[in-house]
Write a protein that holds these residues in place. Structure first.
Motif, PDB file in Angstrom:
ATOM      1  N   SER A  32       0.836  -1.212   0.000  1.00 43.31           N
ATOM      2  CA  SER A  32       0.000   0.000   0.000  1.00 43.31           C
ATOM      3  C   SER A  32       0.864   1.253   0.000  1.00 43.31           C
ATOM      4  CB  SER A  32      -0.918   0.009   1.227  1.00 43.31           C
ATOM      5  OG  SER A  32      -1.789  -1.097   1.213  1.00 43.31           O
ATOM      6  N   VAL A  33       1.944   1.225   0.785  1.00 41.99           N
ATOM      7  CA  VAL A  33       2.845   2.375   0.850  1.00 41.99           C
ATOM      8  C   VAL A  33       3.500   2.619  -0.508  1.00 41.99           C
ATOM      9  CG1 VAL A  33       5.039   3.178   1.807  1.00 41.99           C
ATOM     10  CG2 VAL A  33       3.304   2.254   3.319  1.00 41.99           C
ATOM     11  N   ASP A  34       3.940   1.550  -1.165  1.00 43.32           N
ATOM     12  CA  ASP A  34       4.570   1.694  -2.480  1.00 43.32           C
ATOM     13  C   ASP A  34       3.612   2.312  -3.483  1.00 43.32           C
ATOM     14  OD1 ASP A  34       6.944   0.647  -1.606  1.00 43.32           O
ATOM     15  OD2 ASP A  34       6.487  -1.406  -2.235  1.00 43.32           O
ATOM     16  N   LEU A  35       2.350   1.872  -3.449  1.00 44.05           N
ATOM     17  CA  LEU A  35       1.346   2.418  -4.368  1.00 44.05           C
ATOM     18  C   LEU A  35       1.084   3.896  -4.077  1.00 44.05           C
ATOM     19  CD1 LEU A  35      -1.194  -0.570  -4.453  1.00 44.05           C
ATOM     20  CD2 LEU A  35       0.360   0.130  -6.276  1.00 44.05           C
ATOM     21  N   LEU A  36       1.004   4.231  -2.793  1.00 47.05           N
ATOM     22  CA  LEU A  36       0.781   5.627  -2.411  1.00 47.05           C
ATOM     23  C   LEU A  36       1.954   6.513  -2.820  1.00 47.05           C
ATOM     24  CD1 LEU A  36      -0.792   5.162   1.139  1.00 47.05           C
ATOM     25  CD2 LEU A  36      -1.937   6.089  -0.873  1.00 47.05           C
ATOM     26  N   GLU A  37       3.162   5.998  -2.693  1.00 46.67           N
ATOM     27  CA  GLU A  37       4.338   6.779  -3.082  1.00 46.67           C
ATOM     28  C   GLU A  37       4.354   7.025  -4.594  1.00 46.67           C
ATOM     29  OE1 GLU A  37       7.813   4.870  -1.651  1.00 46.67           O
ATOM     30  OE2 GLU A  37       7.431   5.383   0.441  1.00 46.67           O
ATOM     31  N   LYS A  38       3.989   6.003  -5.361  1.00 46.50           N
ATOM     32  CA  LYS A  38       3.940   6.177  -6.814  1.00 46.50           C
ATOM     33  C   LYS A  38       2.902   7.227  -7.195  1.00 46.50           C
ATOM     34  CE  LYS A  38       5.507   1.529  -8.081  1.00 46.50           C
ATOM     35  NZ  LYS A  38       5.129   0.240  -8.695  1.00 46.50           N
ATOM     36  N   GLU A  39       1.742   7.180  -6.514  1.00 56.25           N
ATOM     37  CA  GLU A  39       0.700   8.161  -6.784  1.00 56.25           C
ATOM     38  C   GLU A  39       1.168   9.563  -6.402  1.00 56.25           C
ATOM     39  OE1 GLU A  39      -4.054   8.891  -5.751  1.00 56.25           O
ATOM     40  OE2 GLU A  39      -2.930   7.312  -4.761  1.00 56.25           O
ATOM     41  N   ARG A  40       1.857   9.660  -5.254  1.00 58.57           N
ATOM     42  CA  ARG A  40       2.380  10.954  -4.809  1.00 58.57           C
ATOM     43  C   ARG A  40       3.369  11.516  -5.828  1.00 58.57           C
ATOM     44  NH1 ARG A  40       7.290  11.974  -2.729  1.00 58.57           N
ATOM     45  NH2 ARG A  40       7.594  13.840  -1.469  1.00 58.57           N
ATOM     46  N   ASP A  41       4.308  10.674  -6.291  1.00 63.28           N
ATOM     47  CA  ASP A  41       5.310  11.129  -7.252  1.00 63.28           C
ATOM     48  C   ASP A  41       4.652  11.580  -8.558  1.00 63.28           C
ATOM     49  OD1 ASP A  41       7.232  10.523  -5.407  1.00 63.28           O
ATOM     50  OD2 ASP A  41       7.762   8.591  -6.293  1.00 63.28           O
TER      51      ASP A  41
END
Length: 280
Positions: A194-203
């Motif tokens: 979930s964190v990885d997906l959120l980071e990709k969305e943030r970037d």
């Protein structure tokens, strides 16, 4: 010194790989994830390299695993911040949790700060491995007396019942505990995903915002009302309130001025026509 850096600064668009290469090359480490720097030891040594002699490296624990050990490192870092008059707040409670996003943003800030000192030129006389080993030796010497005292204390107590120890080893871990551990590991894996997906969305959204900012900085667009309204939103400093209302008010005021200018222009044209007709 660049101590206060806005979230739209280019520093916060530096990727993980670049940050890890920067840390590993300078400190002769082999980090593979930014959260491996959550203990605060890396940050302490980066400042030790940038400001030689300011960081008491013998107080920095590179083997810190538990939160209370990491907090001690951040206390050292906070003292260094105070000495250097760095005003950036240290969110220790978030950093020691090892969350990738929190540690990524702090390392992005740290790189920007260190690069602003002497143009980011490395101190060639600095030996990071030697500095770490010396700090470790000093800690070992200071801690040896405490260890010997604890051993003496333990020798005064009788050894535990060997039969009870053997029985507990023979029984092994309880099945319920093993199931609980597996469930926690699965939950941890899901959280990391979930964190990885959120980071990709943030970037992704950060890159879009950066494109908008660059477009708004075009000199030819300075007088365009909608560009001014967008800048109001981009550069709003209060994170708790929406800047949309201020932007709309700015846009309405700009439109009002334009409408007034147009009305004045029409009135001038009417006057000119009337004057020309009266002359005829």
């Amino acid at each position: 010194m660049a101590t206060n850096i806005g979230m739209m600064d280019s520093a916060y668009f530096v990727g993980r790989n670049e940050l890890l290469s920067w840390i590993n090359d300078r400190l002769h480490l082999n980090l593979s994830r930014v959260e491996e720097a959550a203990s605060g030891a890396v940050q302490c040594q980066m400042l030790d390299m940038t400001f030689p002699g300011v960081v008491p490296m013998h107080k920095v624990n590179f083997d810190a695993k538990n939160e209370y050990e990491m907090i001690q490192n951040y206390k050292v870092l906070q003292d260094v911040f105070n000495k250097l008059k760095i005003t950036k707040p240290l969110e220790i409670n978030r950093l020691v949790k090892g969350r990738p996003l929190d540690n990524l943003e702090f390392l992005q800030w740290l790189k920007r700060f260190c690069d602003s000192i002497n143009g980011g030129i490395m101190n060639e006389n600095y030996n990071p491995v030697d500095r770490r080993s010396r700090g470790g030796k000093e800690r070992s010497v200071k801690g040896s007396s405490k260890i010997s005292k604890s051993l003496q204390t333990n020798n005064n107590h009788p050894p535990p019942n060997s039969s009870s120890v053997g029985l507990s080893k023979a029984l092994g871990p309880k099945p319920a505990k093993a199931v609980e551990v597996q469930a926690l590991l699965k939950e941890l894996a899901d959280l990391k995903l979930s964190v990885d997906l959120l980071e990709k969305e943030r970037d992704f959204y950060f890159s879009k915002l950066r494109d908008v900012e660059i477009l708004c900085q075009t000199p030819e667009l300075d007088d365009v009302p909608i560009v001014g309204a967008v800048k109001k939103i981009l550069y709003a400093t209060d994170a708790n309130e929406s800047a949309l209302e201020d932007a709309q008010e700015y846009l309405n005021q700009s439109r009002g001025v334009e409408a007034e200018d147009e009305g004045n222009g029409e009135q001038e044209e009417e006057k000119e026509k009337t004057q020309s007709l009266s002359c005829d």
